[in-house]
Design a protein around this motif. Structure first.
Motif, PDB file in Angstrom:
ATOM      1  N   PRO A  24      -5.371 -22.174  49.918  1.00 16.48           N
ATOM      2  CA  PRO A  24      -6.228 -21.970  48.747  1.00 16.48           C
ATOM      3  C   PRO A  24      -7.712 -21.914  49.110  1.00 16.48           C
ATOM      4  CG  PRO A  24      -5.399 -24.220  48.804  1.00 16.48           C
ATOM      5  CD  PRO A  24      -4.700 -23.481  49.902  1.00 16.48           C
ATOM      6  N   TRP A  25      -8.086 -22.358  50.340  1.00 14.90           N
ATOM      7  CA  TRP A  25      -9.488 -22.347  50.763  1.00 14.90           C
ATOM      8  C   TRP A  25      -9.821 -21.113  51.601  1.00 14.90           C
ATOM      9  CZ3 TRP A  25     -13.125 -26.212  49.704  1.00 14.90           C
ATOM     10  CH2 TRP A  25     -12.626 -27.338  49.028  1.00 14.90           C
ATOM     11  N   ARG A  26      -8.907 -20.147  51.635  1.00 16.92           N
ATOM     12  CA  ARG A  26      -9.136 -19.046  52.563  1.00 16.92           C
ATOM     13  C   ARG A  26     -10.382 -18.238  52.198  1.00 16.92           C
ATOM     14  NH1 ARG A  26      -4.384 -14.636  51.146  1.00 16.92           N
ATOM     15  NH2 ARG A  26      -4.787 -14.495  48.909  1.00 16.92           N
ATOM     16  N   VAL A  27     -10.711 -18.130  50.907  1.00 16.81           N
ATOM     17  CA  VAL A  27     -11.927 -17.409  50.508  1.00 16.81           C
ATOM     18  C   VAL A  27     -13.161 -18.160  50.997  1.00 16.81           C
ATOM     19  CG1 VAL A  27     -13.258 -16.583  48.541  1.00 16.81           C
ATOM     20  CG2 VAL A  27     -10.764 -16.390  48.525  1.00 16.81           C
ATOM     21  N   VAL A  28     -13.137 -19.506  50.846  1.00 17.19           N
ATOM     22  CA  VAL A  28     -14.274 -20.313  51.306  1.00 17.19           C
ATOM     23  C   VAL A  28     -14.428 -20.197  52.819  1.00 17.19           C
ATOM     24  CG1 VAL A  28     -15.169 -22.666  51.491  1.00 17.19           C
ATOM     25  CG2 VAL A  28     -14.065 -21.894  49.377  1.00 17.19           C
ATOM     26  N   HIS A  29     -13.301 -20.277  53.526  1.00 17.32           N
ATOM     27  CA  HIS A  29     -13.360 -20.218  54.979  1.00 17.32           C
ATOM     28  C   HIS A  29     -13.811 -18.849  55.479  1.00 17.32           C
ATOM     29  CE1 HIS A  29     -10.259 -23.695  54.998  1.00 17.32           C
ATOM     30  NE2 HIS A  29     -11.482 -24.154  55.071  1.00 17.32           N
ATOM     31  N   ARG A  30     -13.456 -17.813  54.738  1.00 10.14           N
ATOM     32  CA  ARG A  30     -13.770 -16.463  55.207  1.00 10.14           C
ATOM     33  C   ARG A  30     -15.214 -16.072  54.874  1.00 10.14           C
ATOM     34  NH1 ARG A  30     -10.864 -12.410  57.183  1.00 10.14           N
ATOM     35  NH2 ARG A  30     -11.574 -10.263  56.909  1.00 10.14           N
ATOM     36  N   TYR A  31     -15.676 -16.433  53.667  1.00  9.20           N
ATOM     37  CA  TYR A  31     -16.992 -15.954  53.227  1.00  9.20           C
ATOM     38  C   TYR A  31     -18.019 -17.068  53.032  1.00  9.20           C
ATOM     39  CZ  TYR A  31     -14.164 -11.847  52.206  1.00  9.20           C
ATOM     40  OH  TYR A  31     -13.307 -10.787  52.304  1.00  9.20           O
TER      41      TYR A  31
END
Length: 431
Positions: A24-31
């Motif tokens: 669920p944190w993939r957006v935070v980790h990516r951008y």
């Protein structure tokens, strides 16, 4: 049932759900790093005059910010699909931290970018380096919050230490919540996979059930056809075959009749038998009750049948009723009447009896029909196999009774007469 395209859509939706639940944190980790880098850059640019940055500090900060952007772009392309700490990822983490530390020394507002280390230390650093890595990022942020590094005076160091503790507590709490969220995501993933397997098993069960249902329908149809053939065969035997046998017997008597009156009497009987057999055959085709039961009770029908048989054969025949008679289910009555007719037909052909008795007994829960004669008898264990030209005989009686959860027993011996007993459940007419 789910067709092919719908099943493929369901699988695709399931895959998306699994991917979302797994990280669920993939957006935070990516951008997130790009957003914090942009915020830090804007703050450095807008606060340069307030901080009092020199031209050299401007060039150093700008170069390092460009290096941070290039480093982050490289890692975005180089990061594996399944994040896993490695020597390369650790080198990237510490290089990024070093850039953030140097720029934050020049302008504390760049600490916004340093805070990215809070969220990806577990993804980039080996387990033994994670706490030191987080502490290193906390030092940059706490230094910026306390007015810049290095702190000035005892009070500055005290504030700096307190901010380190506060930030570490924040990181620990956030990390704990993030770990709980990831565990919940993993549970969701397992649940989704289990639901997918369950749905696949359910679909397979539905397909197998549909095939089994079709097979059962086919078997039921075949069983119904076979049962109807047996019913028609038995009815034809009980009506046409027995009627023709009686007609032949009467015509044989006519052939040797001493007078015209005797011949006419037997011809009339043969004619009556032919009409009766024709009517019974029509009723059998339409699956109706026997004509003898149309306007009479079972005891009355049996009494008349026995009397007519005795008149045709010249054998002394008697009917006896025991117990309290009551209307029975039409299938029960028809079965008992047909068994009686078959037993009388067998006695006429084979017994050569002088006396015959038919007894209908109403008892608790069952009805018993007994047919006894004083004929020549036979050995029940030595009956010949039924041929294609023979009748249904004892097998037909048993089959009729067994269809109603009843049975037929035979007692006989050569020279000792024959006793046939049929027992069926007592099922009232209204059931």
């Amino acid at each position: 049932m789910i067709n092919g395209p719908a099943r493929e859509r369901t699988a695709a939706e399931l895959a998306d759900a699994v991917a979302t639940a797994e990280d669920p944190w993939r957006v935070v980790h990516r951008y997130g790093a790009y957003v914090l880098l942009a915020i830090g850059t804007v703050l450095v640019a807008t606060t340069a005059d307030v901080i009092g940055m020199s031209r050299t500090e401007w060039w150093i900060s700008g170069s390092l910010i460009a290096a941070a952007l290039a480093l982050q772009l490289w890692w975005t392309r180089a990061e594996p699909d399944v994040p896993r700490p490695s020597a390369v990822s650790a080198l990237f983490y510490w290089a990024r931290w070093a850039i953030g530390f140097v720029v934050a020394l020049i302008n504390p507002f760049f600490a916004f970018f340093a805070a990215v280390g809070y969220y990806d230390a577990d993804r980039l650093l080996p387990r033994r380096q994670q706490k030191p890595g987080i502490l290193a990022s906390v030092i940059i942020v706490a230094g910026a919050q306390s007015g810049g590094l290095p702190p000035r005076g005892p009070l500055g160091w005290a504030v700096f230490g307190a901010l380190i503790v506060a930030n570490m507590a924040f990181v620990v709490i956030t990390g704990h919540l993030q770990e709980k969220e990831q565990e919940r995501a993993r549970v969701q993933v397992r649940t989704i996979h289990e639901l997918a397997r369950t749905n696949a098993a359910l679909q397979q069960a539905l397909d197998e059930n549909a095939a089994l249902h079709a097979q059962l329908l086919l078997q039921a149809r075949e069983a119904g056809v076979a049962d109807e053939r047996r019913r028609l065969a038995a009815e034809i035997h009980d009506t046409i075959a027995q009627g023709l046998t009686g007609i032949i017997a009467q015509l044989q008597v006519v052939a040797g009749a001493p007078t015209l009156a005797v011949a006419r009497e037997h011809l009339d009987r043969a004619s009556d038998l032919a009409r009766h057999s024709l009517g019974e055959a029509r009723r059998s085709v339409h699956n109706l009750a026997p004509a003898a039961l149309a306007d009479a009770t079972l005891p009355e029908a049996l009494k008349k049948t026995v009397a007519d048989w005795g008149a045709r054969t010249g054998v002394r025949a008697e009917f006896t009723l025991t117990g309290t008679a009551q209307p029975l289910h039409e299938e029960i009555e028809a079965t008992l009447l047909r068994i009686t007719e078959e037993a009388l037909s067998n006695a006429a052909r084979h017994a050569h009896a002088a006396r015959l008795g038919v007894t209908l007994s109403f008892m608790a829960g069952e009805v018993t029909l007994d047919v006894r004669d004083d004929g020549r008898g036979f050995d029940p264990l030595a009956l010949p196999a039924r041929t294609g030209t023979g009748g249904f005989g004892l097998d037909g009686m048993r089959a009729r009774a067994e269809r109603l959860a009843g049975d037929v027993t035979v007692e006989s011996e050569p020279g000792g007469g024959t006793a046939i007993s049929a027992r069926v459940p007592l099922v009232p007419h209204d059931q």
